[in-house]
Scaffold this motif. Structure first.
Motif, short mmCIF file in Angstrom:
data_model
loop_
_atom_site.label_atom_id
_atom_site.label_comp_id
_atom_site.label_asym_id
_atom_site.label_seq_id
_atom_site.Cartn_x
_atom_site.Cartn_y
_atom_site.Cartn_z
N SER A 256 -4.64 1.05 5.74
CA SER A 256 -5.37 0.93 4.47
C SER A 256 -6.21 -0.34 4.41
O SER A 256 -7.38 -0.30 4.03
CB SER A 256 -4.38 0.92 3.30
OG SER A 256 -3.67 2.12 3.25
N VAL A 257 -5.61 -1.46 4.79
CA VAL A 257 -6.35 -2.73 4.76
C VAL A 257 -7.53 -2.67 5.71
O VAL A 257 -8.65 -3.09 5.36
CB VAL A 257 -5.42 -3.92 5.07
CG1 VAL A 257 -6.21 -5.20 5.29
CG2 VAL A 257 -4.40 -4.10 3.96
N PHE A 258 -7.32 -2.14 6.91
CA PHE A 258 -8.41 -2.08 7.89
C PHE A 258 -9.55 -1.20 7.37
O PHE A 258 -10.72 -1.59 7.45
CB PHE A 258 -7.90 -1.56 9.24
CG PHE A 258 -8.96 -1.59 10.31
CD1 PHE A 258 -9.25 -2.78 10.97
CD2 PHE A 258 -9.66 -0.46 10.64
CE1 PHE A 258 -10.23 -2.83 11.96
CE2 PHE A 258 -10.65 -0.49 11.63
CZ PHE A 258 -10.93 -1.68 12.28
N LEU A 259 -9.22 -0.03 6.84
CA LEU A 259 -10.26 0.87 6.34
C LEU A 259 -11.04 0.23 5.19
O LEU A 259 -12.27 0.26 5.17
CB LEU A 259 -9.64 2.21 5.92
CG LEU A 259 -10.62 3.27 5.45
CD1 LEU A 259 -11.59 3.66 6.57
CD2 LEU A 259 -9.88 4.49 4.95
N ILE A 260 -10.33 -0.36 4.26
CA ILE A 260 -11.00 -1.03 3.14
C ILE A 260 -11.86 -2.19 3.65
O ILE A 260 -12.99 -2.39 3.18
CB ILE A 260 -9.96 -1.51 2.10
CG1 ILE A 260 -9.34 -0.30 1.41
CG2 ILE A 260 -10.59 -2.47 1.09
CD1 ILE A 260 -8.09 -0.62 0.62
N ALA A 261 -11.33 -2.92 4.62
CA ALA A 261 -12.09 -4.04 5.19
C ALA A 261 -13.37 -3.57 5.86
O ALA A 261 -14.43 -4.18 5.71
CB ALA A 261 -11.22 -4.81 6.19
N ALA B 210 -19.20 -3.17 5.91
CA ALA B 210 -20.43 -2.37 5.99
C ALA B 210 -21.26 -2.53 4.73
O ALA B 210 -22.48 -2.73 4.81
CB ALA B 210 -20.08 -0.90 6.22
N ALA B 211 -20.63 -2.45 3.58
CA ALA B 211 -21.37 -2.60 2.32
C ALA B 211 -22.02 -3.97 2.23
O ALA B 211 -23.18 -4.09 1.83
CB ALA B 211 -20.43 -2.36 1.14
N GLY B 212 -21.29 -5.01 2.61
CA GLY B 212 -21.83 -6.37 2.56
C GLY B 212 -23.00 -6.54 3.50
O GLY B 212 -24.02 -7.14 3.14
N MET B 213 -22.88 -6.01 4.72
CA MET B 213 -23.99 -6.14 5.68
C MET B 213 -25.20 -5.32 5.29
O MET B 213 -26.33 -5.72 5.55
CB MET B 213 -23.52 -5.72 7.08
CG MET B 213 -22.84 -6.83 7.85
SD MET B 213 -22.56 -6.39 9.57
CE MET B 213 -24.19 -6.57 10.27
N LEU B 214 -24.97 -4.17 4.69
CA LEU B 214 -26.11 -3.33 4.29
C LEU B 214 -26.87 -3.94 3.12
O LEU B 214 -28.06 -3.69 2.97
CB LEU B 214 -25.64 -1.91 3.95
CG LEU B 214 -25.22 -1.07 5.16
CD1 LEU B 214 -24.52 0.20 4.71
CD2 LEU B 214 -26.42 -0.75 6.05
N ARG B 215 -26.20 -4.74 2.30
CA ARG B 215 -26.86 -5.37 1.16
C ARG B 215 -27.70 -6.57 1.56
O ARG B 215 -28.75 -6.81 0.99
CB ARG B 215 -25.82 -5.80 0.13
CG ARG B 215 -25.35 -4.66 -0.72
CD ARG B 215 -24.55 -5.15 -1.92
NE ARG B 215 -23.76 -4.03 -2.41
CZ ARG B 215 -22.45 -3.95 -2.35
NH1 ARG B 215 -21.75 -4.94 -1.86
NH2 ARG B 215 -21.83 -2.89 -2.80
N THR B 216 -27.19 -7.37 2.51
CA THR B 216 -27.88 -8.60 2.88
C THR B 216 -27.60 -8.95 4.33
O THR B 216 -26.52 -8.66 4.84
CB THR B 216 -27.47 -9.78 1.97
OG1 THR B 216 -28.16 -10.95 2.38
CG2 THR B 216 -25.98 -10.03 2.01
N SER C 204 -10.34 -7.21 8.84
CA SER C 204 -10.34 -6.55 10.15
C SER C 204 -9.61 -7.39 11.19
O SER C 204 -8.77 -6.88 11.95
CB SER C 204 -11.78 -6.28 10.61
OG SER C 204 -12.42 -5.38 9.74
N ILE C 205 -9.92 -8.68 11.22
CA ILE C 205 -9.27 -9.57 12.19
C ILE C 205 -7.77 -9.65 11.91
O ILE C 205 -6.95 -9.61 12.83
CB ILE C 205 -9.93 -10.97 12.18
CG1 ILE C 205 -11.34 -10.88 12.77
CG2 ILE C 205 -9.07 -11.99 12.93
CD1 ILE C 205 -12.16 -12.14 12.60
N ALA C 206 -7.41 -9.76 10.63
CA ALA C 206 -5.99 -9.83 10.28
C ALA C 206 -5.23 -8.59 10.76
O ALA C 206 -4.12 -8.70 11.29
CB ALA C 206 -5.83 -10.00 8.76
N CYS C 207 -5.84 -7.43 10.60
CA CYS C 207 -5.20 -6.19 11.04
C CYS C 207 -5.10 -6.11 12.56
O CYS C 207 -4.06 -5.70 13.11
CB CYS C 207 -5.94 -4.97 10.50
SG CYS C 207 -5.70 -4.75 8.72
#
Length: 133
Positions: free
Chosen positions: A84-89, A94-100, A114-117
């Motif tokens: 769950s954490v990885f998918l949400i991360a 992706a959303a953050g990179m697509l915005r800016t 992602s790194i934590a998982c």
């Protein structure tokens, strides 16, 4: 019939759907901008390509680690927590990179999650192998 590695199957499927959505964004931009290969000098296309590539770089490693952990008897709570954490991360990243193209909360949180998982699963797998749990 009981599915083999059911937790991994769920997260592999969800991560694949995310990657397909990111791929379709690249395809849509390629068609709109009439660029067959590369980014044609278009920043938005370059960013979409990079977002897709970033997922392709991290998702397979995560799924390998998740499958190994599940195969070696890892508990459902940790499997679902990592999944769950990885998918949400990955979605946040992706959303953050697509915005800016610069730093964003989604990108930073997504990278950290992602790194934590990845590290968490690597440590959990090593701990199972040496018999810590």
């Amino acid at each position: 019939m009981i599915a083999a590695l059911p937790h991994t199957a769920v997260y592999a499927s969800l991560c694949t759907l995310l990657i397909v959505v990111l791929l379709l964004l690249v395809v849509r931009l390629r068609r709109k901008l009439k660029v067959g290969i590369g980014d044609g000098g278009h920043r938005d296309l370059a960013r979409a390509i990079r977002v897709h590539a970033n997922a392709i770089e991290s998702v397979p490693l995560f799924l390998i680690l998740l499958a190994i952990y599940e195969h070696n008897g890892g508990g459902a709570v940790l499997l679902n927590a990592f999944g769950s954490v990885f998918l949400i991360a990955r979605i946040a990243h992706a959303a953050g990179m697509l915005r800016t193209a610069g730093a964003s909360l989604g990108r930073v949180a997504g990278t950290a999650g992602s790194i934590a998982c990845l590290v968490g699963l690597a440590v959990a797998n090593l701990a199972r192998v040496i018999g810590l749990f």
